[in-house]
Design an enzyme around this catalytic site. Structure first.
Site, short mmCIF file in Angstrom:
data_model
loop_
_atom_site.label_atom_id
_atom_site.label_comp_id
_atom_site.label_asym_id
_atom_site.label_seq_id
_atom_site.Cartn_x
_atom_site.Cartn_y
_atom_site.Cartn_z
N ASP A 30 16.65 1.81 0.58
CA ASP A 30 16.02 0.49 0.90
C ASP A 30 16.73 0.36 2.14
O ASP A 30 18.16 0.17 2.48
CB ASP A 30 15.62 -0.52 0.41
N ILE A 31 15.39 -0.18 2.86
CA ILE A 31 16.45 -0.13 4.94
C ILE A 31 16.66 -1.76 4.69
O ILE A 31 17.91 -1.81 5.70
CB ILE A 31 15.59 0.02 5.92
N ASN A 87 6.45 -4.87 -7.54
CA ASN A 87 5.96 -6.12 -6.61
C ASN A 87 4.44 -5.74 -6.87
O ASN A 87 3.86 -4.72 -6.08
CB ASN A 87 6.38 -6.40 -5.86
N VAL A 96 4.85 -3.26 1.79
CA VAL A 96 4.50 -2.74 1.98
C VAL A 96 3.22 -2.08 0.55
O VAL A 96 3.51 -1.17 -0.69
CB VAL A 96 5.70 -1.12 1.93
N HIS A 100 5.43 1.18 -4.99
CA HIS A 100 6.76 1.47 -5.12
C HIS A 100 7.53 0.89 -6.33
O HIS A 100 7.37 0.15 -6.65
CB HIS A 100 7.45 1.47 -3.56
N MET A 101 8.47 1.42 -6.51
CA MET A 101 9.70 0.56 -7.41
C MET A 101 11.17 0.27 -6.60
O MET A 101 11.28 1.86 -6.40
CB MET A 101 9.34 1.69 -9.30
N HIS A 102 11.34 -0.30 -7.22
CA HIS A 102 12.47 -0.89 -6.55
C HIS A 102 13.46 -0.74 -7.59
O HIS A 102 13.46 -1.04 -8.88
CB HIS A 102 13.08 -2.49 -5.60
P1 AMP Z 1 7.95 -5.59 -1.46
O1 AMP Z 1 7.98 -6.23 -0.86
O2 AMP Z 1 7.87 -4.37 -3.15
O3 AMP Z 1 6.97 -3.59 -0.98
O4 AMP Z 1 8.87 -3.62 -1.12
C1 AMP Z 1 9.40 -3.25 0.35
C2 AMP Z 1 10.71 -3.07 0.60
O5 AMP Z 1 10.14 -1.51 1.77
C3 AMP Z 1 11.54 -3.54 1.29
O6 AMP Z 1 12.48 -3.69 0.43
C4 AMP Z 1 11.57 -2.91 2.61
O7 AMP Z 1 13.15 -3.42 3.24
C5 AMP Z 1 11.37 -1.53 2.36
N1 AMP Z 1 11.06 -0.73 3.22
C6 AMP Z 1 10.29 -1.56 4.59
N2 AMP Z 1 10.19 -0.57 5.10
C7 AMP Z 1 11.31 1.05 5.36
C8 AMP Z 1 11.82 2.14 5.93
N3 AMP Z 1 10.85 3.05 6.65
N4 AMP Z 1 12.48 2.48 4.46
C9 AMP Z 1 13.28 1.73 3.57
N5 AMP Z 1 13.21 1.00 3.57
C10 AMP Z 1 12.19 0.63 3.51
#
Ligand code: AMP
Ligand code: ZN
Length: 114
Positions: A30-31, A87, A96, A100-102
């Site tokens: 994650d960025i 989320n 986003v 996706h899964m964290h």
């Molecule tokens: P969410 O709130 O579940 O949609 O989380 C989106 C996640 O994507 C956040 O934790 C961001 O930091 C991460 N994110 C957004 N852009 C990038 C990227 N280019 N590379 C890696 N992680 C990203």
């Protein structure tokens, strides 16, 4: 899905710090990490949200779970422990809109989920 940042990462158009990949899934750092280990797992195929996963999407979700276990081993948190989070939509905190899964770990995570 030309405007989707995670599709661009899957296509290699935008760089990422890749930690794992297989036929269905890509995992990268994650960025903006919220924990010492914070990995994003995505299906290569675009799906907007968890609610939009069809039968093929459910196969992607299964593959994401298998991938999460592999990532947990790679990052050596399999025994220590970690948390998986999806989320969904606005109140769920989804920013986003590519499913996706964290995977979070590397420290004792807070007890509360919300
Ligand atoms: P969410 O709130 O579940 O949609 O989380 C989106 C996640 O994507 C956040 O934790 C961001 O930091 C991460 N994110 C957004 N852009 C990038 C990227 N280019 N590379 C890696 N992680 C990203
Ligand atoms: Zn996408």
């Amino acid at each position: 899905m030309e405007e989707c940042i995670f599709c661009k990462i899957a296509a290699g158009t935008i760089p990422c710090r890749k930690v794992y990949e297989d036929e269905r899934v890509l995992a990268f750092e994650d960025i903006q990490p919220m924990a010492p280990i914070h990995i994003i797992l995505i299906p290569r195929r675009h799906i907007d949200t968890l609610m939009d996963a069809d039968a093929e999407g459910m196969a992607d979700l299964q593959a994401m779970m298998v991938a999460a276990r592999a990532v947990a081993r790679l990052k050596e948190v399999d025994a220590r422990g970690f948390r998986l989070v999806i989320n969904c939509n606005e109140e769920g905190g989804q920013v986003v809109f590519h499913l996706h899964m964290h995977l979070l770990g590397g420290r004792k995570l807070r007890d509360g989920l919300a």
